[in-house]
Design an enzyme around this catalytic site. Sequence first.
Site, PDB file in Angstrom:
ATOM      1  N   HIS A  92       8.376  -0.157  11.571  1.00  0.00           N
ATOM      2  CA  HIS A  92       9.680   0.448  11.838  1.00  0.00           C
ATOM      3  C   HIS A  92      10.646  -0.544  12.486  1.00  0.00           C
ATOM      4  O   HIS A  92      11.853  -0.402  12.377  1.00  0.00           O
ATOM      5  CB  HIS A  92       9.517   1.699  12.707  1.00  0.00           C
ATOM      6  CG  HIS A  92       9.093   2.885  11.921  1.00  0.00           C
ATOM      7  ND1 HIS A  92       9.514   4.162  12.211  1.00  0.00           N
ATOM      8  CD2 HIS A  92       8.302   2.995  10.827  1.00  0.00           C
ATOM      9  CE1 HIS A  92       8.984   5.011  11.323  1.00  0.00           C
ATOM     10  NE2 HIS A  92       8.238   4.314  10.488  1.00  0.00           N
ATOM     11  N   HIS A 280      -0.293   3.222   4.489  1.00  0.00           N
ATOM     12  CA  HIS A 280      -0.842   4.572   4.618  1.00  0.00           C
ATOM     13  C   HIS A 280      -2.346   4.622   4.363  1.00  0.00           C
ATOM     14  O   HIS A 280      -2.933   5.698   4.306  1.00  0.00           O
ATOM     15  CB  HIS A 280      -0.068   5.543   3.722  1.00  0.00           C
ATOM     16  CG  HIS A 280       1.304   5.801   4.264  1.00  0.00           C
ATOM     17  ND1 HIS A 280       2.234   6.601   3.645  1.00  0.00           N
ATOM     18  CD2 HIS A 280       1.916   5.349   5.395  1.00  0.00           C
ATOM     19  CE1 HIS A 280       3.344   6.622   4.368  1.00  0.00           C
ATOM     20  NE2 HIS A 280       3.183   5.862   5.437  1.00  0.00           N
TER      21      HIS A 280
HETATM   22  C1  HEM Z   1       2.907   7.064   9.429  1.00  0.00           C
HETATM   23  C2  HEM Z   1       6.506   7.938   6.336  1.00  0.00           C
HETATM   24  C3  HEM Z   1       6.109   3.462   4.587  1.00  0.00           C
HETATM   25  C4  HEM Z   1       2.730   2.518   7.876  1.00  0.00           C
HETATM   26  C5  HEM Z   1       3.948   7.650   8.765  1.00  0.00           C
HETATM   27  C6  HEM Z   1       4.447   8.945   9.056  1.00  0.00           C
HETATM   28  C7  HEM Z   1       5.449   9.195   8.193  1.00  0.00           C
HETATM   29  C8  HEM Z   1       5.599   8.058   7.355  1.00  0.00           C
HETATM   30  C9  HEM Z   1       6.278  10.447   8.115  1.00  0.00           C
HETATM   31  C10 HEM Z   1       3.907   9.853  10.120  1.00  0.00           C
HETATM   32  C11 HEM Z   1       4.535   9.598  11.461  1.00  0.00           C
HETATM   33  C12 HEM Z   1       3.889  10.486  12.481  1.00  0.00           C
HETATM   34  O1  HEM Z   1       4.148  11.686  12.441  1.00  0.00           O
HETATM   35  O2  HEM Z   1       3.112   9.987  13.285  1.00  0.00           O
HETATM   36  C13 HEM Z   1       6.660   6.821   5.544  1.00  0.00           C
HETATM   37  C14 HEM Z   1       7.550   6.729   4.437  1.00  0.00           C
HETATM   38  C15 HEM Z   1       7.453   5.477   3.924  1.00  0.00           C
HETATM   39  C16 HEM Z   1       6.473   4.772   4.743  1.00  0.00           C
HETATM   40  C17 HEM Z   1       8.439   7.857   3.944  1.00  0.00           C
HETATM   41  C18 HEM Z   1       8.152   4.861   2.764  1.00  0.00           C
HETATM   42  C19 HEM Z   1       8.414   5.519   1.660  1.00  0.00           C
HETATM   43  C20 HEM Z   1       5.223   2.804   5.385  1.00  0.00           C
HETATM   44  C21 HEM Z   1       4.973   1.393   5.354  1.00  0.00           C
HETATM   45  C22 HEM Z   1       4.041   1.128   6.295  1.00  0.00           C
HETATM   46  C23 HEM Z   1       3.692   2.369   6.910  1.00  0.00           C
HETATM   47  C24 HEM Z   1       5.695   0.413   4.425  1.00  0.00           C
HETATM   48  C25 HEM Z   1       3.427  -0.192   6.683  1.00  0.00           C
HETATM   49  C26 HEM Z   1       3.305  -1.217   5.922  1.00  0.00           C
HETATM   50  C27 HEM Z   1       2.422   3.700   8.494  1.00  0.00           C
HETATM   51  C28 HEM Z   1       1.308   3.880   9.409  1.00  0.00           C
HETATM   52  C29 HEM Z   1       1.350   5.197   9.844  1.00  0.00           C
HETATM   53  C30 HEM Z   1       2.491   5.787   9.197  1.00  0.00           C
HETATM   54  C31 HEM Z   1       0.279   2.827   9.792  1.00  0.00           C
HETATM   55  C32 HEM Z   1       0.370   5.887  10.775  1.00  0.00           C
HETATM   56  C33 HEM Z   1       0.853   5.868  12.197  1.00  0.00           C
HETATM   57  C34 HEM Z   1      -0.104   6.497  13.141  1.00  0.00           C
HETATM   58  O3  HEM Z   1      -1.268   6.705  12.786  1.00  0.00           O
HETATM   59  O4  HEM Z   1       0.286   6.773  14.282  1.00  0.00           O
HETATM   60  N1  HEM Z   1       4.669   7.110   7.726  1.00  0.00           N
HETATM   61  N2  HEM Z   1       6.020   5.637   5.698  1.00  0.00           N
HETATM   62  N3  HEM Z   1       4.447   3.355   6.357  1.00  0.00           N
HETATM   63  N4  HEM Z   1       3.082   4.877   8.375  1.00  0.00           N
HETATM   64 FE1  HEM Z   1       4.506   5.268   6.990  1.00  0.00          FE
END
Ligand code: HEM
Length: 752
Positions: A92, A280
């Site tokens: 982010h 993800h």
């Molecule tokens: C978690 C959306 C791309 C890594 C999340 C969450 C959302 C989200 C809604 C949950 C947040 C929460 O409630 O804790 C998206 C969308 C993306 C995107 C819409 C693009 C279309 C990415 C990218 C990465 C990433 C590019 C890293 C390279 C992560 C990780 C989590 C996460 C590691 C887990 C966080 C945790 O476990 O606390 N993402 N994300 N995301 N995202 Fe994404």
Amino acid sequence: ACPFRGTRMGGALGSEPQLDHWWPNRLKVELLHQDPIQANGYGTHDDYAERFKSLDVEALKADVRAFLHTPVEWWPADYDNYGPQMVRMSWHSAGTYRIADGRGGSAQGMQRFAPINSWWDNGNTDKSRRLLWPIKQKYGAAVSWADLMMLAGTIALEDMGLPLTGFAFGRIDAWEPDRATYWGPEGWNGKRPGEVPAGPLEGHPNQMVTRTIRWEGDVEEEHYDLENPLAASHQALIYVDPEGPNGNGVPMDSARDIRETFSRMAMNDEETVALIAGGHAFGKSHGMTAPDEIGPAPEGAPMKAMGLGWQNPNGTGFAQYTMTNGIEGAWSPHPTTWDNTYLENLFKFEWEQTKSPAGSVQWKPRDPNAPRTPDAHVEGQMNELMMMTSDIALKEDPAYRAVCEKFLADFDYFTEAFSKAWYKLIHRDMGPTSRYLGPDVAKEEFLWQDPIPPVEHPLVGDAEVTELKEKILVTGLTVGQLVSVAWASASTYRDSDKRGGANGGRLRLAPQKDWEPNDPQTLARTLDVLERVRSEFTAPVSMADMIVIAGCAGVEKAARDAGIEVVVPFVPGRTDATQEMTDEEQMDFLKPVSDGFRNFHDARVGFSVAPEHLYLDRAHLLSLTAPEWTALAGGLRVLDVNWDGSRHGLFTDRPGVLTNDYFRVLTSMDYEWSPQDSREMMFDINDRATGETKFTATRCDLVFGANAQLRQVAEIYGADDGHARLVHDFVAAWHKVMMLDRYDVPEERKKV
Ligand code: HEM
């Protein structure tokens, strides 16, 4: 009498109403003086690269690794591993980058400040940063927050099994919010500025919760209009709404948003899928509480929260009660291990829409026998797998699907693609590799880094430079042509992502050689002449250096012809990039669409702001102060560098001579300034006594007389004692611009 004798106190710093409220369209010149050195807690001579030398990188990395597996009581880790949380924080931070103007990104650690620290999408990243405080505290001045935030996510990925491409330190912390970056219209609780009542909003004081869509029209490509340079489809989100545009739950609409926003981050389809599918593979989403029960974001939170926001009244407010985005669940049965189960399950199962406890749209496997994932906190509990609408988009969009299939068939290929895309993501806004610090910088250089070959020849000395200038001056090239070529080359620089500049001599290459504001035909002739002088010269010198020497020769001649002898400093050491080293598509983003310095304004582009605001934007990207901007503007104009050879703003009868005529005319009441038509883009400058039109000019000229702040500087240069000062200041600002990309040169050599 006591001055504080009233019953009520007010009028503290920054009290309402302020300038922007009364005159919202005024030119915000003060944006040039943001994040001043005085705000730097390490003092006015701070040098991060110097501080960094004391860092024990291996010890820091070991501490980060240990921290990932050491949960604390006030914010326990999901799965006893802070890794995924750190990856999301890093993503982010870097993910705000947009290629159109190079702004956003991780390089200044802006996630610590408003508005970014309070965007809905950054929910609970405040906890991620606070969890890192003991490490930041231990290493203090030796590591910046910006670096630590990126290191934490990167070490987490490695710790969970991803082989890294590398990691560079070198991100320099900002010390205040960035007011220059336009993130799109921001509203509070769905309200636009102006609709927001003066006091706290009832129930949710200062909480920004809405994900207002930023683009207009239809999600179909032909109607889709996301304002430039924005790279997020929704307010308060980094990229796209995970539930689909405005929560519509339609994967193909989501794919449209993803492609638009990720390409504005300079990522192609393969990199996009690698990042989303890679990211993800880890962690979970959090959606146990309705959003309207959550407390204010950090910037609006009460003082007792000590900088943290989004207080959750449900249960403990954390662990199994955590509420971040609103979607609930994990994508993978092994959320802390790098494997291919995210993609395998996405493709193996049919997914159907459902709702999270917080009411968000999400997807679950239709097959009740699909693998389940362990609960992040409750021992023994297994949960359904989850996908977001934006994840299903990767399966439904044909081009994304093709990439997924490639990744599914070859996990090693996917691993490398993700590792490289991550490296690009987190270094994209750091500029040339000469800015990279630390032992883990990738050996390989990538096209997106705009590589420049190393210096492999002896550098020209002062005597040779003098000789070269003499040879250039007898070629018949005019001052205007000499100055234009150097300016066109160096002024491609933008401080936002440290791209562009004179080094590499890319002005000779596509696409720069063909850019309209560079006047391609004249440029080609000028470059031919310089190439001839270079090839006939006794010592080796790059074209990149020749172009800058040409500019020095032109400025010196222009000053001499005005009666002032100056030597414009020149520091050799630039080298010539080749066409193969140049990503034409990515380079084209440096092309100016409006450039007041050369009176270029591409009227075919639909601008929502007046040219002088775009001029300020260019001055800001060149990191100029208001006096530097003014000196360069007025100096360049009389040197006759207008892109089309027009005479707009050429307030002199001695073009090519470095006089202060521009400022004398601009500040004189002998003239009337009359718009040529109702659009007020072009002006006639008429002699007040005779009515005769003496000059013509654009808004980018008049602004130095009309704007109160710029006029103060224009008056300095227009005064009877202003000429010598102008020449000196012009040369200093000129040298600064020529040296903006010279990270290989010590700071003291960049000063005049
Ligand atoms: C978690 C959306 C791309 C890594 C999340 C969450 C959302 C989200 C809604 C949950 C947040 C929460 O409630 O804790 C998206 C969308 C993306 C995107 C819409 C693009 C279309 C990415 C990218 C990465 C990433 C590019 C890293 C390279 C992560 C990780 C989590 C996460 C590691 C887990 C966080 C945790 O476990 O606390 N993402 N994300 N995301 N995202 Fe994404």
